[in-house]
Scaffold this motif. Sequence first.
Motif, short mmCIF file in Angstrom:
data_model
loop_
_atom_site.label_atom_id
_atom_site.label_comp_id
_atom_site.label_asym_id
_atom_site.label_seq_id
_atom_site.Cartn_x
_atom_site.Cartn_y
_atom_site.Cartn_z
N THR A 24 8.29 -0.03 4.71
CA THR A 24 8.00 1.01 5.60
C THR A 24 7.20 2.15 4.93
N GLY A 25 7.53 2.45 3.70
CA GLY A 25 6.93 3.41 3.25
C GLY A 25 5.64 2.98 2.61
N LEU A 26 5.19 1.58 2.19
CA LEU A 26 3.86 1.32 1.67
C LEU A 26 3.04 1.28 3.02
N LEU A 27 3.70 0.79 4.09
CA LEU A 27 2.60 0.55 5.24
C LEU A 27 2.15 2.13 5.75
N GLY A 28 3.07 3.04 5.64
CA GLY A 28 2.64 4.03 6.01
C GLY A 28 1.63 4.98 5.15
N LEU A 29 2.21 4.68 3.68
CA LEU A 29 1.23 5.31 2.70
C LEU A 29 -0.53 4.68 2.86
N GLU A 30 -0.52 3.41 3.40
CA GLU A 30 -1.57 2.70 3.49
C GLU A 30 -2.40 3.44 4.53
N ASP A 31 -1.66 3.72 5.77
CA ASP A 31 -1.98 4.27 6.79
C ASP A 31 -2.88 5.63 6.56
N MET A 32 -1.87 6.48 5.73
CA MET A 32 -2.33 7.69 5.51
C MET A 32 -3.36 7.86 4.55
N ALA A 33 -3.53 6.83 3.35
CA ALA A 33 -4.72 6.46 2.78
C ALA A 33 -6.09 6.30 3.42
N MET A 34 -5.98 5.63 4.52
CA MET A 34 -7.01 4.91 5.33
C MET A 34 -7.46 6.42 6.16
N ASN A 35 -6.55 7.03 6.31
CA ASN A 35 -6.83 8.22 7.37
C ASN A 35 -7.71 9.47 6.32
N HIS A 36 -7.63 9.28 5.12
CA HIS A 36 -8.19 10.14 4.11
C HIS A 36 -9.44 9.60 3.50
N ILE A 37 -9.73 8.43 3.60
CA ILE A 37 -10.90 7.71 2.77
C ILE A 37 -12.01 7.39 3.78
N SER A 38 -13.06 7.49 3.55
CA SER A 38 -14.19 7.07 4.28
C SER A 38 -15.15 6.20 3.72
N ILE B 122 -4.92 -4.55 1.31
CA ILE B 122 -3.40 -4.40 0.83
C ILE B 122 -2.40 -4.36 1.95
N LYS B 123 -2.71 -3.75 3.28
CA LYS B 123 -1.92 -3.64 4.44
C LYS B 123 -1.76 -5.00 4.79
N ASP B 124 -2.61 -6.07 4.68
CA ASP B 124 -2.33 -7.54 5.16
C ASP B 124 -1.07 -8.03 4.16
N THR C 65 0.94 -6.23 2.52
CA THR C 65 2.28 -5.65 2.71
C THR C 65 2.96 -6.14 3.98
N ARG C 66 1.98 -6.62 5.08
CA ARG C 66 2.82 -7.10 6.39
C ARG C 66 3.24 -8.61 5.90
N LEU C 67 2.64 -9.31 5.12
CA LEU C 67 2.97 -10.64 4.78
C LEU C 67 4.37 -10.52 4.04
N ILE C 68 4.52 -9.54 3.14
CA ILE C 68 5.84 -9.38 2.40
C ILE C 68 6.87 -9.17 3.49
N GLN C 69 6.48 -8.29 4.57
CA GLN C 69 7.41 -8.11 5.86
C GLN C 69 7.82 -9.23 6.41
N GLU C 70 6.72 -10.00 6.46
CA GLU C 70 7.23 -11.31 7.41
C GLU C 70 8.03 -12.31 6.50
N GLN C 71 7.79 -12.24 5.35
CA GLN C 71 8.63 -13.19 4.11
C GLN C 71 9.99 -12.68 4.36
N ILE C 72 10.20 -11.36 4.21
CA ILE C 72 11.60 -10.87 4.08
C ILE C 72 12.37 -11.00 5.43
N THR C 73 11.68 -10.73 6.38
CA THR C 73 12.27 -11.11 7.81
C THR C 73 12.54 -12.54 7.98
N PHE C 74 11.80 -13.27 7.39
CA PHE C 74 12.12 -14.79 7.53
C PHE C 74 13.62 -15.10 6.82
#
Lengths: 130, 383
Positions: free
Chosen positions: B185-199, B210-212, B214-223
């Motif tokens: 949760t923290g990672l996905l949020g930090l990634e969104d925050m970083a994307m918001n600051h970077i051009s 990186i976000k992809d 992170t989502r894969l980790i999420q999928e694996q752990i939900t599995f």
Amino acid sequence: MHSEEMAIVSKGKILLVEDDDIVAKVADWRLKTLGYDVCGRVTTGADAMEQVVNLMPDLVLMDISIKGDIDGIETARMIKKRLNIPIVYLTSHSDGPILDRAKETHPDGFILKPFEDNDLRVAIELALNR
Amino acid sequence: MYSVLCVDDEPRLLEVTKLFLEDGGKFKVTTTTSAREALERLNTVPYDAIISDYQMPGMDGIEFLKKLKASGNTLPFIIFTGRGREEVAIDALNNGADFYIQKGGDPTAQFAELSDKIRYAVSKRQYEKNLEVNEVLEKEMKFHELELLKYITEIKQMDEAIHTANRKLNLLNRIIRHDILNTVTGLLGLEDMAMNHISDQDALHLLREIKDSTRLIQEQITFTRDYQDIGLGEPQWQNVHRVISDAIRQTSPGNMHLSAMADDGLEIFADAMLIKVFYNLIDNALRHGGKLSKVTFSSHRDGDNIIISCRDDGDGIADSEKEKIFESGFGKNTGQGLFLAREILNITGISIKETGKTGEGARFDMLVPKEAWRLGKTGKANN
């Protein structure tokens, strides 16, 4: 794309109960981006009880596993007993006994971790409009 | 045929006894003129009963009887006594003789009585022996029953230990999953925050990757949550049509046509997570099937067995991968779906393999052995 400048008029005051610094930080950022006013952030049930009275938020976003002697579910139960404030749980428990206990407190919403903007927005809007 | 040893110091009487008894063909009589000789014979030849005179020189009938009993001989013993010698008869009975017969009187009646008594004494002895054997058997059975009870108790204890260990592992699983999901949760949020600051586009591209991940980790752990209960509940009889229909409802097929076979009452004995098997087969087809328009389930008899098939009209599985797809970690996403499907089915002896032709769609055949399928109330199995 997020933009903090978009949050001009607050859609509601939210008290955030979350003991994980990073999760709290991103929740705070996401809520503000969505236009909410995060009026306070606490990490324990006792502090939540105190701040709920002091700040009178429109909604409490409550993590279930928090620091201190009472968890988020107990805190929610106590808040609901005294005040009519909607409570939305924020949790990674999507099954098992903890979720069953949480259901017994008749919460106004559930947000499963990991969450993103849309999950927050939908759950909070629904809870505020009940 | 009863084998009888007859002891009397009067050879003429022995002869008569032998004649009378053997006449009916039911007795074989061996004669001897002294108790001492009889004792020797008894050591080497087996008999069914002993008939002995009382009054004999050297060793009389009662002494003979006492010697026999002292040596543990339990053969039926019938003694001949003279008329008016009731005290001898009583002494004999007290020492373990089965019957006494008074000499004299009508020989035909006397020998008829003798043969009756021999038969009766032999049957009685046989009955007593059987009782003894039964008692021994009963004791043995009780012993084995106790042993069995101990064994069952041990198995129960082991079973409980396994269940406790399983519950603890599950709890550990839950805690770790909770913590990882929090971090994600923290990672996905930090990634969104970083994307918001970077051009910078390159940096943004990296962040998306990186976000992809992170989502894969999420999928694996939900599995791990979906499969944490594998093998925990007792296997149960399940209506195949219903389970497949439930699995179909859980998927998002888009324009795809998914069809379960008609409800013919087919039930299979399988782990409680059977639905995950069908769900996974559909999910796999949707994810990896390429250009496909339908996924179809069907069943047919194969001798005593039933084969449940899941077919699609997608790209199919390459020959070199037909077995590999069932290995843990193979493929995209979690790489555990088919591996676990095979594990779940295997719990009740159901096997699964891919039998489709490459280029003509995938086909998964699940072979259900005869012990693991039955027809419920609804009807008959397809043929």
